[in-house]
Design a protein around this motif. Structure first.
Motif, PDB file in Angstrom:
ATOM      1  N   ASP A 255       3.386 -10.823  -8.782  1.00  0.00           N
ATOM      2  CA  ASP A 255       1.607 -10.730  -9.222  1.00  0.00           C
ATOM      3  C   ASP A 255       0.734  -9.681  -7.704  1.00  0.00           C
ATOM      4  O   ASP A 255      -0.104  -9.969  -7.349  1.00  0.00           O
ATOM      5  CB  ASP A 255       1.342 -12.116  -9.119  1.00  0.00           C
ATOM      6  N   TRP A 256       1.785  -9.206  -7.526  1.00  0.00           N
ATOM      7  CA  TRP A 256       1.293  -8.276  -5.889  1.00  0.00           C
ATOM      8  C   TRP A 256       0.779  -7.117  -6.482  1.00  0.00           C
ATOM      9  O   TRP A 256       0.282  -7.186  -7.486  1.00  0.00           O
ATOM     10  CB  TRP A 256       2.227  -7.805  -5.218  1.00  0.00           C
ATOM     11  N   TYR A 257      -0.746  -6.329  -6.049  1.00  0.00           N
ATOM     12  CA  TYR A 257      -0.774  -5.457  -6.050  1.00  0.00           C
ATOM     13  C   TYR A 257      -0.398  -4.378  -5.729  1.00  0.00           C
ATOM     14  O   TYR A 257      -0.134  -4.330  -4.349  1.00  0.00           O
ATOM     15  CB  TYR A 257      -2.672  -5.768  -5.247  1.00  0.00           C
ATOM     16  N   VAL A 258      -0.562  -2.788  -6.007  1.00  0.00           N
ATOM     17  CA  VAL A 258       0.476  -2.117  -5.986  1.00  0.00           C
ATOM     18  C   VAL A 258      -1.287  -0.787  -5.415  1.00  0.00           C
ATOM     19  O   VAL A 258      -1.988  -0.641  -6.544  1.00  0.00           O
ATOM     20  CB  VAL A 258       1.219  -1.434  -6.967  1.00  0.00           C
ATOM     21  N   GLY A 259      -0.611   0.022  -4.136  1.00  0.00           N
ATOM     22  CA  GLY A 259      -2.036   0.539  -3.797  1.00  0.00           C
ATOM     23  C   GLY A 259      -1.452   2.366  -4.050  1.00  0.00           C
ATOM     24  O   GLY A 259      -0.090   2.638  -3.530  1.00  0.00           O
TER      25      GLY A 259
ATOM     26  N   LEU B 251       5.584   6.348 -13.406  1.00  0.00           N
ATOM     27  CA  LEU B 251       5.899   4.828 -13.072  1.00  0.00           C
ATOM     28  C   LEU B 251       3.953   3.680 -12.937  1.00  0.00           C
ATOM     29  O   LEU B 251       4.090   2.732 -12.896  1.00  0.00           O
ATOM     30  CB  LEU B 251       6.605   3.955 -11.638  1.00  0.00           C
ATOM     31  N   VAL B 252       3.410   4.497 -12.626  1.00  0.00           N
ATOM     32  CA  VAL B 252       1.611   4.176 -12.616  1.00  0.00           C
ATOM     33  C   VAL B 252       1.597   3.627 -14.149  1.00  0.00           C
ATOM     34  O   VAL B 252       0.128   3.100 -14.014  1.00  0.00           O
ATOM     35  CB  VAL B 252       0.986   5.363 -12.211  1.00  0.00           C
ATOM     36  N   LYS B 253       2.048   4.544 -15.272  1.00  0.00           N
ATOM     37  CA  LYS B 253       1.240   4.033 -16.638  1.00  0.00           C
ATOM     38  C   LYS B 253       1.814   1.999 -16.172  1.00  0.00           C
ATOM     39  O   LYS B 253       1.284   1.362 -17.750  1.00  0.00           O
ATOM     40  CB  LYS B 253       2.344   4.411 -17.726  1.00  0.00           C
ATOM     41  N   HIS B 254       2.968   1.769 -15.542  1.00  0.00           N
ATOM     42  CA  HIS B 254       3.368  -0.012 -15.795  1.00  0.00           C
ATOM     43  C   HIS B 254       2.608  -0.149 -15.092  1.00  0.00           C
ATOM     44  O   HIS B 254       2.787  -1.989 -14.802  1.00  0.00           O
ATOM     45  CB  HIS B 254       4.685  -0.123 -15.706  1.00  0.00           C
ATOM     46  N   ILE B 255       1.517  -0.168 -14.048  1.00  0.00           N
ATOM     47  CA  ILE B 255       1.269  -0.785 -13.312  1.00  0.00           C
ATOM     48  C   ILE B 255      -0.069  -1.526 -13.877  1.00  0.00           C
ATOM     49  O   ILE B 255      -0.661  -0.934 -14.572  1.00  0.00           O
ATOM     50  CB  ILE B 255       0.379  -0.258 -11.610  1.00  0.00           C
TER      51      ILE B 255
ATOM     52  N   GLU C  72      11.724  -1.094  -7.740  1.00  0.00           N
ATOM     53  CA  GLU C  72      10.935  -1.932  -6.001  1.00  0.00           C
ATOM     54  C   GLU C  72       9.038  -2.288  -6.980  1.00  0.00           C
ATOM     55  O   GLU C  72       8.807  -3.211  -6.861  1.00  0.00           O
ATOM     56  CB  GLU C  72      10.730  -0.614  -4.964  1.00  0.00           C
ATOM     57  N   LEU C  73       8.880  -1.012  -7.832  1.00  0.00           N
ATOM     58  CA  LEU C  73       7.528  -2.063  -8.848  1.00  0.00           C
ATOM     59  C   LEU C  73       7.610  -2.646  -9.104  1.00  0.00           C
ATOM     60  O   LEU C  73       6.246  -3.964  -8.888  1.00  0.00           O
ATOM     61  CB  LEU C  73       6.647  -0.175  -9.306  1.00  0.00           C
TER      62      LEU C  73
ATOM     63  N   HIS D  97       0.727  -0.888  -0.277  1.00  0.00           N
ATOM     64  CA  HIS D  97      -0.187   0.338  -0.072  1.00  0.00           C
ATOM     65  C   HIS D  97       0.739   1.086  -0.262  1.00  0.00           C
ATOM     66  O   HIS D  97       1.826   1.345   0.045  1.00  0.00           O
ATOM     67  CB  HIS D  97      -0.604  -0.194   0.987  1.00  0.00           C
ATOM     68  N   CYS D  98       0.407   2.196  -0.225  1.00  0.00           N
ATOM     69  CA  CYS D  98       1.534   3.650  -0.067  1.00  0.00           C
ATOM     70  C   CYS D  98       2.377   3.755  -1.184  1.00  0.00           C
ATOM     71  O   CYS D  98       3.664   3.631  -0.619  1.00  0.00           O
ATOM     72  CB  CYS D  98       1.080   4.200   1.005  1.00  0.00           C
ATOM     73  N   PHE D  99       2.427   3.014  -2.551  1.00  0.00           N
ATOM     74  CA  PHE D  99       3.725   3.044  -3.034  1.00  0.00           C
ATOM     75  C   PHE D  99       4.284   4.215  -3.757  1.00  0.00           C
ATOM     76  O   PHE D  99       3.250   5.218  -4.283  1.00  0.00           O
ATOM     77  CB  PHE D  99       3.845   2.134  -4.543  1.00  0.00           C
TER      78      PHE D  99
END
Length: 267
Positions: free
Chosen positions: A176-180, A197-201, A168-169, A160-162
């Protein structure tokens, strides 16, 4: 537009004078459900109590944040296990490692983290698995090493709160973890790297949160004088996130809701 805030510290004393109004403002702003973070021995039972007062709107987590790791005794472990047996408690945590503040000694942090991961492993082994709500700051190598010791024994995991690095991402995504994502995205001093970076999630690994009362988005206009964040600002975070991902707002919002419902098994 409906949204799910996967992390809000609504038992914080800054909400004591207007908590019901905060919840109503969140509903009015399109927030469909909030997961109330349990992050200490004191506040985890409070998170459950609050969720039970609003079962159609709130869920809770139960855990001990690394800042409070020195309070993780055998009695505390038993208390967390009892809380996690409740259906309104939907995740183990907040737990993890924080070497930025070091409010608890690092060995104590690692021990408390391992003991809470063991709860997650025990729940999974008994067929009552619950996901993990994790915190990591300036402790990536030790964090990954501890998690590796539990390979194949844990339920779904969200960091959470990445706020971390590209490496690290991708380490998280490789598992296969989730990202907050929080309003840190909106901080021109510290969050600019997240814009890229958020474009890659992947959409099915992306969730959003306010981490209220912390991390008020700096791009909210007008800025409230008290500087307290609250769940009604989640829509603003999602707007910024959609822009950075190059997506329509509804696409991003729907993806984060679908991820959160699946991850926490929300109604």
């Amino acid at each position: 537009m409906q949204l799910i805030d996967i992390g809000a510290n609504l038992t914080h004393d800054s909400f004591d004078h207007d908590r019901d109004a905060v919840l109503q403002r969140a509903r009015d702003a399109g927030v469909d459900r909030i997961v109330v973070t349990g992050a200490s021995r004191e506040h985890s039972p409070k998170a459950l109590a609050l969720a039970l007062q609003h079962p159609d709107f709130l869920s809770a987590t139960a855990g001990v944040h690394p800042h409070h790791a020195i309070e993780y005794t055998d009695e505390c472990d038993a208390e967390m296990r009892a809380l996690l047996a409740h259906p309104q408690v939907v995740a183990v945590g907040e737990t993890g490692l924080d070497y930025f503040r070091d409010f608890s000694p690092r060995p104590a942090q690692r021990k408390a983290f391992e003991r809470q991961l063991q709860i997650g492993a025990d729940l999974s082994a008994n067929g009552r698995g619950k996901p993990l709500f994790l915190h990591q700051r300036d402790a990536h190598a030790d964090f990954m090493a501890v998690m590796k010791n539990f390979d194949g024994r844990l339920g779904p995991t969200v960091v959470h709160c990445f706020t971390g690095t590209r490496k690290e991402l991708f380490d998280y995504l490789d598992q296969d973890w989730y990202v907050g994502i929080t309003g840190w995205l909106c901080d021109e001093r510290r969050g600019l790297h997240l814009r890229e970076l958020v474009k890659h999630i992947p959409a099915n690994r992306l969730m959003v949160e306010t981490d209220a009362p912390y991390l008020l988005p700096r791009t909210v206009k007008p800025q409230p004088s008290h500087r307290r964040n609250e769940p009604m600002y989640l829509a603003h975070i999602v707007e910024e996130l959609a822009r950075d991902r190059g997506e329509d707002l509804e696409v991003t919002a729907s993806a984060t809701v679908a991820s959160a419902r699946a991850f926490f098994r929300l109604p």
